[in-house]
Design an enzyme around this catalytic site. Structure first.
Site, mmCIF file in Angstrom:
data_model
loop_
_atom_site.group_PDB
_atom_site.id
_atom_site.type_symbol
_atom_site.label_atom_id
_atom_site.label_comp_id
_atom_site.label_asym_id
_atom_site.label_seq_id
_atom_site.Cartn_x
_atom_site.Cartn_y
_atom_site.Cartn_z
ATOM 1 N N ASP A 161 0.905 -1.149 0.000
ATOM 2 C CA ASP A 161 0.000 0.000 0.000
ATOM 3 C C ASP A 161 0.942 1.196 0.000
ATOM 4 O O ASP A 161 1.572 1.492 1.010
ATOM 5 C CB ASP A 161 -0.883 0.001 1.261
ATOM 6 C CG ASP A 161 -1.896 1.132 1.222
ATOM 7 O OD1 ASP A 161 -1.482 2.287 1.019
ATOM 8 O OD2 ASP A 161 -3.097 0.867 1.382
ATOM 9 N N HIS A 162 1.043 1.861 -1.147
ATOM 10 C CA HIS A 162 2.147 2.825 -1.252
ATOM 11 C C HIS A 162 2.002 4.005 -0.286
ATOM 12 O O HIS A 162 2.974 4.684 0.007
ATOM 13 C CB HIS A 162 2.366 3.269 -2.698
ATOM 14 C CG HIS A 162 1.436 4.337 -3.182
ATOM 15 N ND1 HIS A 162 0.193 4.083 -3.677
ATOM 16 C CD2 HIS A 162 1.573 5.692 -3.237
ATOM 17 C CE1 HIS A 162 -0.392 5.211 -4.028
ATOM 18 N NE2 HIS A 162 0.420 6.199 -3.773
ATOM 19 N N HIS B 225 -5.735 3.047 1.068
ATOM 20 C CA HIS B 225 -4.886 4.135 1.558
ATOM 21 C C HIS B 225 -5.522 4.893 2.734
ATOM 22 O O HIS B 225 -4.877 5.166 3.738
ATOM 23 C CB HIS B 225 -4.583 5.124 0.441
ATOM 24 C CG HIS B 225 -4.046 4.491 -0.804
ATOM 25 N ND1 HIS B 225 -3.158 3.450 -0.784
ATOM 26 C CD2 HIS B 225 -4.266 4.744 -2.120
ATOM 27 C CE1 HIS B 225 -2.853 3.104 -2.028
ATOM 28 N NE2 HIS B 225 -3.518 3.864 -2.854
HETATM 29 C C1 BG6 Z 1 -3.454 4.940 -6.439
HETATM 30 C C2 BG6 Z 1 -4.807 5.070 -7.079
HETATM 31 O O1 BG6 Z 1 -3.422 3.856 -5.549
HETATM 32 O O2 BG6 Z 1 -3.161 6.140 -5.728
HETATM 33 C C3 BG6 Z 1 -4.864 6.267 -8.006
HETATM 34 O O3 BG6 Z 1 -5.094 3.893 -7.814
HETATM 35 C C4 BG6 Z 1 -4.435 7.512 -7.285
HETATM 36 O O4 BG6 Z 1 -6.159 6.447 -8.562
HETATM 37 C C5 BG6 Z 1 -3.108 7.291 -6.544
HETATM 38 O O5 BG6 Z 1 -4.291 8.555 -8.232
HETATM 39 C C6 BG6 Z 1 -2.788 8.478 -5.659
HETATM 40 O O6 BG6 Z 1 -1.512 8.326 -5.112
HETATM 41 P P1 BG6 Z 1 -0.682 9.589 -4.610
HETATM 42 O O7 BG6 Z 1 0.533 9.000 -3.993
HETATM 43 O O8 BG6 Z 1 -0.403 10.423 -5.835
HETATM 44 O O9 BG6 Z 1 -1.559 10.320 -3.658
#
Ligand code: BG6
Length: 510
Positions: free
Chosen positions: A184-185, A247
């Site tokens: 989960d980044h 997230h």
């Molecule tokens: C991803 C989603 O997990 O996270 C995308 O699939 C989204 O739709 C992205 O744009 C947002 O990530 P960050 O790190 O740019 O907030």
């Protein structure tokens, strides 16, 4: 930081976008920071017919995603990095047996002495996870007798509670839970991890971190962009599955959780699961109607430029009811949080890109400074996840002059002031952790399932409920006005600006 053992990273779906866009640039950062082990090999695997050389060109030497990073680096530095990459064509199907792949892995292992330590990174659709795990296990590539074996899986982890459980069961047939790393980044973001540090390394916040002092909690995750080229995927997913289930509930769990015994993966994840399990699941239609709002962006003109509505985006059904905006109000049923409302929203095509948590404290219980105009000026702790990362405390100060007029002042901290430290990108940090066997920032099976338990009834209601609406909002505004009705009394969303200290409602559209 622990030492990283020699190893091989095997990426399934390696010719896809994620490898070139995220994984290789992260590996390059690790390489430049001397964080890669001495013996390290990347084997890309997918169905495209590529040679090692073509793969190196695609993801390293001619990759537009690496262009800026390698600027100014000596050619030898870049080619030494590129030489770590190899490619194996799987033929037309991921489900065919992997003996040829196993031989290639074994040859590379012997030649480059990677100690039979392998990470299998599945950058493929989730429908392939189980079959890949099965095929690997048939080649004994899950066996840890000599060297460890780990498997990393990407989101979406399931489409519902049932599919998530099936995915977990499918993977666990072939790999032990301790070998499985669910990415989960958001957990790789420094500012998300800092939620733990803010709470548990200070004695000034935690004593107030409960229903006695906190009035409500607000979380905003806004993106300026629309669905871009991912309309096909997004239309089957929607904001709740794409951002909220994973997230945002991860962020919620870090705010809600009790102090862990220590900072180990086991203890932190135990507390997070407990937190997720204490979210009050909304089951009846009236509660779901009152506490959830979904919306979809409509065409508009932003700064003189025409912006498409969601239904006009490539890959999206012109009659789609998929939400690009979701706002949920909920409660947490435990001792600490009883009766404290949580307001969480996520959306695309908002005025700005921002993710932040706002802890709204209660008003002082006895008003000493009557007529001080203190209304709406209660203390807030704003934790900015991105951009302009930092922490802002809003507190009352005396307005100079006669009497006791109170105004609100800002006490702020910016991560940029710590610029001396190299802030790792999310994927870089997560990859390094997996390479070192640290699963703290990865989601465990029970965590993912607890999050789905909460989300499932909302999705079912949105899909089948009798009086569910999907409200339109013009691209570039803060969502449908109906979402204001979620907030109790005179509360208002803090519509944040580009900078941490911008005041509510102020936002420059660029
Ligand atoms: C991803 C989603 O997990 O996270 C995308 O699939 C989204 O739709 C992205 O744009 C947002 O990530 P960050 O790190 O740019 O907030």
């Amino acid at each position: 930081m622990g030492k990283t053992a020699n190893q091989m990273l095997v990426i399934f779906g390696a010719s896809g976008d994620l490898t070139a866009r995220k994984l290789v640039p992260s590996l390059y950062n690790l390489y430049k920071a001397n964080q890669l082990p001495e013996n390290f090999v990347v084997l890309g695997v997918s169905r495209s017919n590529l040679t090692d050389g073509e793969f190196r060109k695609k993801v390293v030497l001619e990759s537009s995603y690496l262009e800026n990073k390698v600027k100014g680096d000596a050619e030898e530095v870049i080619t030494t990095f590129a030489d770590k990459f190899f490619y194996e064509d799987l033929g037309d199907d991921y489900s065919k047996e992997y003996s040829k792949l196993a031989t290639r892995i074994s040859d590379l292992n012997s030649k480059y002495e990677t100690g039979e330590n392998y990470i299998f990174y599945l950058s493929t659709p989730p429908s392939l996870y189980e079959v890949i795990a099965k095929n690997l296990s048939e080649q004994h590539l899950n066996n840890e007798k000599n060297g460890w074996k780990r498997i990393i899986v990407e989101k979406p982890f399931g489409y519902s509670l049932k599919t998530a459980k099936n995915l977990n069961a499918g993977l666990q047939k072939y790999f032990k839970e301790t070998q499985i790393y669910r990415i989960d980044h958001y957990l790789g973001k420094e500012t998300v991890q800092n939620l733990l540090v803010t709470r548990f390394s200070n004695s000034i916040f935690e004593p107030l971190w409960n229903r006695n002092y906190i009035h409500h909690v607000e979380i905003t995750n806004a993106e300026r962009g629309g669905v871009e080229k991912r309309g096909g995927y997004y239309d089957k997913s929607g904001a709740l599955r794409d951002m909220f289930q994973n997230h945002l509930l991860q962020i919620v769990s870090l705010i809600v959780m009790e102090p862990p015994i220590d900072a180990s993966a086991l203890e932190i994840r135990n507390e997070k699961v407990k937190a997720l399990k204490s979210l009050r699941i909304m089951r009846d239609e009236e509660t779901l109607f009152k506490n959830t709002v979904r919306g979809q962006y409509l065409a508009s003109v932003i700064d003189g430029e025409k912006v498409k509505g969601y239904r006009e985006e490539e890959g999206v059904d012109p009659n789609s009811k998929t939400e690009t905006y979701a706002a949920i109000k909920f409660y947490v049923d435990n001792w600490r949080w009883k009766d404290v409302p949580f307001y969480v929203r996520t959306a695309k095509r908002m005025p700005t890109k921002v993710t932040e948590v706002v802890i709204h404290f209660k008003s002082p219980h006895h008003q000493v400074f009557k007529n001080s105009n203190l209304k709406n000026k209660d203390n807030q702790l704003i934790i900015r996840i991105q951009p302009d990362e930092g922490i802002l405390i809003k507190f009352g100060v005396k307005v100079p002059g006669q009497g006791f007029k109170v105004d609100r002042a800002n006490l702020d901290f910016y991560y940029s002031s710590l610029a001396k430290n190299n802030v790792m990108e999310a994927y870089e940090r997560l990859l390094l952790d997996a390479m070192q066997g640290d699963a703290t920032l990865y989601a465990r099976a029970d965590e993912v399932e607890a999050a789905w338990e909460f989300v499932d009834p909302i999705l079912n209601y949105w899909e089948n409920g009798p009086d569910v609406n999907i409200y339109g909002y013009s691209a570039g505004v803060w969502g449908p006005t109906n979402s204001d009705d979620l907030l109790e009394g005179n509360l208002r969303w803090r519509n944040p600006g580009e900078n941490l200290a911008d005041d509510p409602g102020f936002c420059v559209i660029k």
